[in-house]
Design a protein around this motif. Structure first.
Motif, mmCIF file in Angstrom:
data_model
loop_
_atom_site.group_PDB
_atom_site.id
_atom_site.type_symbol
_atom_site.label_atom_id
_atom_site.label_comp_id
_atom_site.label_asym_id
_atom_site.label_seq_id
_atom_site.Cartn_x
_atom_site.Cartn_y
_atom_site.Cartn_z
ATOM 1 N N MET A 141 0.823 -1.205 0.000
ATOM 2 C CA MET A 141 0.000 0.000 0.000
ATOM 3 C C MET A 141 0.859 1.257 0.000
ATOM 4 O O MET A 141 0.549 2.234 -0.678
ATOM 5 N N ALA A 145 0.705 3.651 -3.137
ATOM 6 C CA ALA A 145 0.233 5.003 -2.826
ATOM 7 C C ALA A 145 1.234 6.042 -3.311
ATOM 8 O O ALA A 145 0.851 7.063 -3.914
ATOM 9 N N LYS A 149 0.727 8.660 -6.254
ATOM 10 C CA LYS A 149 0.900 10.071 -5.941
ATOM 11 C C LYS A 149 1.768 10.744 -7.008
ATOM 12 O O LYS A 149 1.509 11.876 -7.418
ATOM 13 N N PRO A 161 -3.807 9.323 -3.997
ATOM 14 C CA PRO A 161 -4.035 9.250 -2.552
ATOM 15 C C PRO A 161 -3.603 10.532 -1.852
ATOM 16 O O PRO A 161 -2.653 11.193 -2.273
ATOM 17 N N SER A 162 -4.302 10.840 -0.786
ATOM 18 C CA SER A 162 -3.961 12.025 -0.007
ATOM 19 C C SER A 162 -2.728 11.754 0.850
ATOM 20 O O SER A 162 -2.339 10.593 1.061
ATOM 21 N N ASP A 163 -2.140 12.821 1.357
ATOM 22 C CA ASP A 163 -1.012 12.662 2.281
ATOM 23 C C ASP A 163 -1.443 11.882 3.516
ATOM 24 O O ASP A 163 -0.656 11.104 4.067
ATOM 25 N N GLU A 164 -2.685 12.074 3.959
ATOM 26 C CA GLU A 164 -3.189 11.343 5.127
ATOM 27 C C GLU A 164 -3.277 9.847 4.838
ATOM 28 O O GLU A 164 -2.957 9.024 5.693
ATOM 29 N N ASP A 165 -3.708 9.486 3.617
ATOM 30 C CA ASP A 165 -3.753 8.075 3.224
ATOM 31 C C ASP A 165 -2.359 7.463 3.274
ATOM 32 O O ASP A 165 -2.164 6.356 3.799
ATOM 33 N N ILE A 166 -1.396 8.158 2.717
ATOM 34 C CA ILE A 166 -0.031 7.644 2.684
ATOM 35 C C ILE A 166 0.519 7.495 4.097
ATOM 36 O O ILE A 166 1.146 6.477 4.431
ATOM 37 N N ARG A 168 -1.123 6.956 6.804
ATOM 38 C CA ARG A 168 -1.775 5.822 7.454
ATOM 39 C C ARG A 168 -1.127 4.506 7.036
ATOM 40 O O ARG A 168 -0.908 3.610 7.859
ATOM 41 N N HIS A 169 -0.817 4.388 5.758
ATOM 42 C CA HIS A 169 -0.143 3.173 5.281
ATOM 43 C C HIS A 169 1.260 3.064 5.879
ATOM 44 O O HIS A 169 1.708 1.964 6.227
#
Length: 266
Positions: A141, A145, A149, A161-166, A168-169
């Protein structure tokens, strides 16, 4: 300069796959005596199998095709999964299952498939951990991600993907690596204290034996190490935070089969 978008590239790969490999070069009934046929391009899952074959010194051949797979693969793998293998009359899919099969058939006398019940359990435990907890979805992920990006849109959705998604991974991957590091510290760190120059091998499931679990772990750790060192995964996944994992990775990377099957893979 012409830029090819992802949809165009996917269409080109589909066209290539249906025209360049219409028939199985090793169909059912074809003699494969003396060597194992491995189906699939050089993904991390395929590398597990080719690496173990190199460790076992079993002659093998690769059948490489892009995605989507040709129709004949269903004759070897009912779900169309790669890697898949032919070994004489036997066909099998699932990278971890293939590694266990090869180790049991060809490597029991050398400990690739342990005799000790606890070591067998640990080999399956840590093989599954690497493939189904650390690698997928966590490490994968992060990788996808960051790729999405940099090169939007993703295959699955528009945008990136957002910075928050990245983040979290990355959080999940850090925790998975810390668990692995703690396990390796128990089996490696206490014995060698990270400073010993002893050549005695220490591995993920059995302290003194390379098992099929190490073949499962090796390509995933190489992906992490390769991208962490060049900085693409960010400072939180840098090798300096996981000294036992690095110690273990260095032991695997020093093996001749690792160089042939992983560093030199296609």
């Amino acid at each position: 300069m012409t830029i090819i978008c992802r949809k165009q590239m996917s269409a080109m790969m589909r066209a290539f796959s249906t025209t360049s490999t219409p028939k199985d070069p090793f169909p059912r009934g074809h003699s494969t005596a003396g060597h194992v046929i491995v189906y699939g391009r050089g993904t991390t899952r395929v590398q597990k199998v080719t690496y173990l074959l190199e460790e076992l010194q079993i002659p093998n051949e690769r059948v490489i095709f892009p995605s989507p797979a040709p129709a004949y693969l269903k004759d070897i793998s009912p779900l169309g999964l790669v890697p898949a293998i032919r070994d004489g009359p036997i066909s099998l899919d699932g990278s971890n299952a293939i590694c266990a099969y090869l180790a049991h058939k060809y490597g029991r006398d050398r400990g690739f498939f342990p005799e000790d019940s606890l070591a067998v359990g640990r080999a399956f435990q840590w093989g599954d951990y690497m493939a189904n907890y650390l690698a997928s979805p966590r490490l994968n992920m992060v990788y996808h991600a960051l790729i999405n990006k940099a090169f939007p849109p993703s295959f699955k959705k528009d945008g990136c993907p957002s910075d928050e998604d990245i983040e979290r991974h990355i959080d999940a991957t850090v925790q998975a690596l810390l668990l692995l590091d703690a396990h390796l510290f128990h089996t490696l760190g206490q014995e060698h204290n990270h400073t010993s120059t002893s050549s005695a091998p220490s591995f993920i499931a059995a302290t003194n034996k390379f098992t099929f679990a190490d073949a499962i772990a090796a390509p995933w750790l190489h992906r992490w190490y390769e991208f962490a060192v060049i900085g693409d995964f960010g400072p939180r996944l840098a090798p300096r935070h996981f000294s036992s994992v690095v110690h273990y990775y260095d032991r695997l990377a020093a093996r001749p089969a690792f160089e042939r099957a992983i560093l030199g893979s296609k």
